[in-house]
Enzyme design. Structure first.
Site, short mmCIF file in Angstrom:
data_model
loop_
_atom_site.label_atom_id
_atom_site.label_comp_id
_atom_site.label_asym_id
_atom_site.label_seq_id
_atom_site.Cartn_x
_atom_site.Cartn_y
_atom_site.Cartn_z
N ASP A 63 0.86 -1.18 0.00
CA ASP A 63 0.00 0.00 0.00
C ASP A 63 0.90 1.24 0.00
O ASP A 63 1.66 1.46 0.95
CB ASP A 63 -0.89 -0.03 1.25
CG ASP A 63 -1.79 1.19 1.34
OD1 ASP A 63 -2.54 1.43 0.39
OD2 ASP A 63 -1.71 1.89 2.35
N THR A 97 -0.29 5.00 -4.83
CA THR A 97 0.90 4.63 -5.63
C THR A 97 0.82 5.30 -6.99
O THR A 97 1.81 5.87 -7.47
CB THR A 97 0.98 3.09 -5.78
OG1 THR A 97 0.84 2.51 -4.49
CG2 THR A 97 2.29 2.67 -6.39
N ASP A 390 -9.04 0.34 2.25
CA ASP A 390 -9.01 0.91 0.90
C ASP A 390 -10.31 0.58 0.16
O ASP A 390 -10.93 1.44 -0.45
CB ASP A 390 -7.83 0.36 0.09
CG ASP A 390 -6.51 1.05 0.47
OD1 ASP A 390 -6.54 1.88 1.38
OD2 ASP A 390 -5.47 0.75 -0.15
#
Length: 550
Positions: A63, A97, A390
Site C-alpha cells: 500500500d 501509488t 481501501d
C-alpha cells in the site's frame, strides 16, 4: 578593502544554498527516487515491501501510503511527494501509488523540457491546462454504477494485489454489505460515512473466517463471571458516567470514633451502588455498556439482576453502538428510561483467539456495522485490514458518486491519446508541456505491464494501437496477461480516485518545478564540520545519487 570586493554574509554560517538549475535537478532527482521506490508495488501483480523500524517492528505491505508513511525520508522535496500519498489516502483512500508514480513521471518529462530551455512556469501552466482537459474527458468516459454487482467488482479491483489471495471474492461481498448498511440518503443524495464501519482484527484461523457482523463487535469482556454470557432480546443502556462512588471535589476527611459505625458507613456506600443498579434494572435494561468504570460492588449487584455489563468502552464505540442499536447515550442514571434503550437480538461474549469479545448482533436497521478480520499471522491480518480499508473507501465513494471508470491502465491510455490531440490545438510553448503530460500518463500502463512480467514496450504499443482504433475501454487484463476490454474483465476504478490522483500529481510537480532556490539551515544536532552539509544531505541532493536511509 579592494574596490568593494569584500563578501557580504547574509545567511548564517553553516547554512547551505542550492540555486538555479542545480536546485531543480536535485529536487527532480529526489522526487524520481521516491516514485521509483514504490513503483514495483503498482497493480495486482505488484510486489510487497518489508519495512523494519528502529525497534525492529516489521510491516509488510504494498500500500503506497503505508510504505511512504513508514519510510524515514530526509530530503525536503521527497517529503513533499510523501505528502501527495497522504493527501490521496485521506481524500479518497486509494490510488496513492498511482499519484506518486505520476508525479515522479511528470517531473521526469519536465526535466527534458528544462534542458531544452523551456521555462518552469510555462511547463507548470501546460500541465495545468492538460489536467483540466483530462478531467473533462474523465467525466465523458465515466460509467454509471447501477447495482451491487458493479460495487463488488470495484471492491475486488481495490483488493487485487494486496495479500488477500483467493479470499477477495468473500471480502468484497462483506465490503458491499457493510457499505449498503451504513449508506444514508440526505437531501436526495446518498451519503456514506465509512467511519461507521468498524474493522476489528484478530489473528488465528484463516482469511476465510473473516466475518460481517450486522451490529457491533466490542473488544471487551463482561465485567463479572456470574453475569450471563448470552442475552437474547437485549435491551441496551449506554451510560457515559461511572457506576462508582465519586470522590468529593474538595479534600475531606471522615472521622469515625465509634467502631460500630464503620459497618454503617460501608453499608451506606453499598446502598448507594445498589440504588444505581436498581435504576438500571428499573429502566428494563438487561445489557449496559459503560464508558467509565463499574465498582466491584456494583458489578456484584448487576450480576445478581442478570444484567450483562461492559466497562471502559471507547467513546467512538459508544457512538457506533448508539447508531447500531438506536440507544441514546445518557450521562445521568436518573435519565435512563425505556425510551433511551437500544435493542438487539442478542448480546453475547465469545472467545476469539486468546481474547473474549462482546458481539452485539441482530440489530434491526444498524447504521453502524463491524467486520472481524481473521488470518494466520499479525502481518497477514494487518495487510488485510489496510486492503479492506481501501476497498471500503472506494466502494463508499462509488456509492456516493455513482460513477466509475475502466481500470487496468485503460483510462490513462485513452487520456494520453486525447491529450496529445488537444496539445496540437493549443500551440506555443505550452504545447510541449501538454505533450509531456500525455507522455507521462503512459507510465501507469507501462508499469502495470512491467510488474506483471509482460514486455512493457510491446504492451504499450499494442494498447496505443487499440485505443487509436476506438477501443477506449481496453487495458491490461492480468488474468490472461494480455490487453483486453476492462468492462468485460470487470476491472473498475472510481472516478473520484482517478481525478484526485491526477490533480494532486500535477499540483506537487508544478510546485517542485517552480523552486529554484533551496536554503537549508544548519541542523542543530550532530557535530558537522564547517565544510559539511547539514545532516549529511550531500548538497541538498541527498536523494539523487543514492538515497539516504528511508
Amino acid at each position: 578593502m579592494l574596490g568593494g570586493q569584500m563578501p557580504i554574509l547574509v545567511l548564517k554560517e553553516g547554512t547551505s544554498r542550492e540555486q538555479g538549475k542545480n536546485a531543480q535537478k536535485n529536487n527532480i532527482e529526489a522526487a524520481k527516487a521516491i516514485a521509483d521506490a514504490i513503483r514495483t508495488t503498482l497493480g495486482p501483480k505488484g510486489m510487497d515491501k518489508m519495512l523494519v523500524d528502529s525497534i525492529g517492528d516489521i510491516i509488510i505491505s504494498n500500500d503506497g501510503a503505508t510504505i511512504l508513511k513508514e519510510m524515514d525520508v530526509d530530503h525536503p522535496t521527497a517529503k513533499m511527494i510523501v505528502e501527495v500519498a497522504k493527501s490521496q489516502d485521506t481524500a479518497v483512500g486509494d490510488g496513492t501509488t498511482s499519484a506518486v508514480i505520476m508525479a515522479g513521471e511528470l517531473l521526469k518529462q519536465a526535466e527534458g523540457l528544462l534542458e531544452q530551455g523551456v521555462h518552469a512556469t510555462v511547463i507548470a501552466n501546460g500541465y495545468r491546462l492538460a489536467v483540466n482537459e483530462a478531467k473533462k474527458y474523465l467525466e465523458e468516459m465515466a460509467l454509471k454504477a447501477k447495482d451491487d454487482k458493479t460495487l463488488k467488482l470495484i471492491a475486488m479491483t481495490a483488493l487485487s494485489g494486496k495479500n488477500t489471495g483467493l479470499s477477495s471474492e468473500l471480502l468484497s461481498d462483506l465490503v458491499v454489505k457493510a457499505i449498503d448498511a451504513v449508506a444514508e440518503e440526505r437531501n436526495g443524495k446518498i451519503v456514506v460515512d465509512t467511519a461507521n464501519i468498524k474493522v476489528d482484527k484478530k489473528n488465528g484461523g484463516s482469511v476465510n473466517d473473516t466475518q460481517y457482523i450486522s451490529g457491533l463487535l466490542i473488544d471487551k469482556e463482561k465485567v463479572h463471571a456470574k453475569m450471563p454470557s448470552i442475552v437474547k432480546d437485549a435491551k441496551i443502556a449506554l451510560v457515559d458516567s461511572a457506576l462508582e462512588i465519586k470522590k468529593t471535589e474538595i479534600e475531606a476527611k471522615v472521622q469515625i470514633t465509634d467502631p460500630t459505625k464503620i459497618q454503617d458507613f460501608l453499608n451506606q456506600e453499598s446502598d448507594t451502588l445498589k440504588l444505581m443498579v436498581e435504576k438500571v434494572h428499573k429502566s428494563g435494561a438487561n445489557v449496559i455498556f459503560c464508558q467509565k468504570g463499574i465498582d466491584d460492588i456494583a458489578q456484584h449487584y448487576l450480576a445478581k439482576e442478570g444484567i450483562y455489563a461492559v466497562r471502559r468502552v471507547k467513546k467512538s464505540d459508544m457512538e457506533k453502538l448508539a447508531k447500531a442499536t438506536g440507544a441514546k447515550i445518557v450521562t445521568n442514571l436518573d435519565d435512563l428510561s425505556k425510551a433511551s434503550l437500544g435493542v438487539a437480538e442478542r448480546v453475547e461474549e465469545k472467545r476469539i483467539s486468546d481474547d473474549r469479545m462482546t458481539f452485539v448482533t441482530g440489530c434491526a436497521n444498524p447504521k453502524a456495522v463491524s467486520i472481524l478480520i481473521r488470518g494466520g499471522t499479525d502481518h497477514v491480518v494487518s495487510e488485510i485490514e489496510r486492503a479492506l480499508n481501501d476497498a471500503i473507501r472506494v466502494v463508499g465513494i462509488t456509492k456516493e458518486d455513482g460513477r466509475y471508470l475502466p481500470g487496468g491502465g485503460a483510462v490513462e491510455a485513452e487520456l494520453s491519446l486525447k491529450i496529445r490531440n488537444y496539445a496540437n490545438s493549443v500551440g506555443g510553448r505550452e504545447q510541449l508541456a501538454i505533450e509531456a503530460f500525455s507522455k507521462a500518463l503512459e507510465v501507469i500502463p507501462r508499469t502495470l505491464a512491467e510488474n506483471a512480467g509482460m514486455d512493457p514496450i510491446n504492451t504499450l504499443i499494442q494498447l496505443k494501437a487499440e485505443h487509436e482504433k476506438g477501443q477506449k475501454n481496453n487495458g491490461i487484463d492480468f488474468s490472461i496477461n494480455k490487453t483486453g476490454d476492462m468492462n468485460k474483465a470487470g476491472v473498475f476504478d472510481p472516478l473520484r480516485v482517478k481525478k484526485h490522483a491526477l490533480e494532486s500529481a500535477v499540483e506537487v510537480s508544478s510546485m517542485i518545478l517552480r523552486i529554484d532556490d533551496v536554503i537549508a539551515s544548519k541542523k542543530s544536532s550532530g557535530g558537522e564540520g564547517p565544510g559539511q552539509m547539514p545532516g549529511g544531505m550531500g548538497g541538498m541532493g541527498g536523494m539523487g545519487g543514492g538515497m539516504p536511509p528511508y
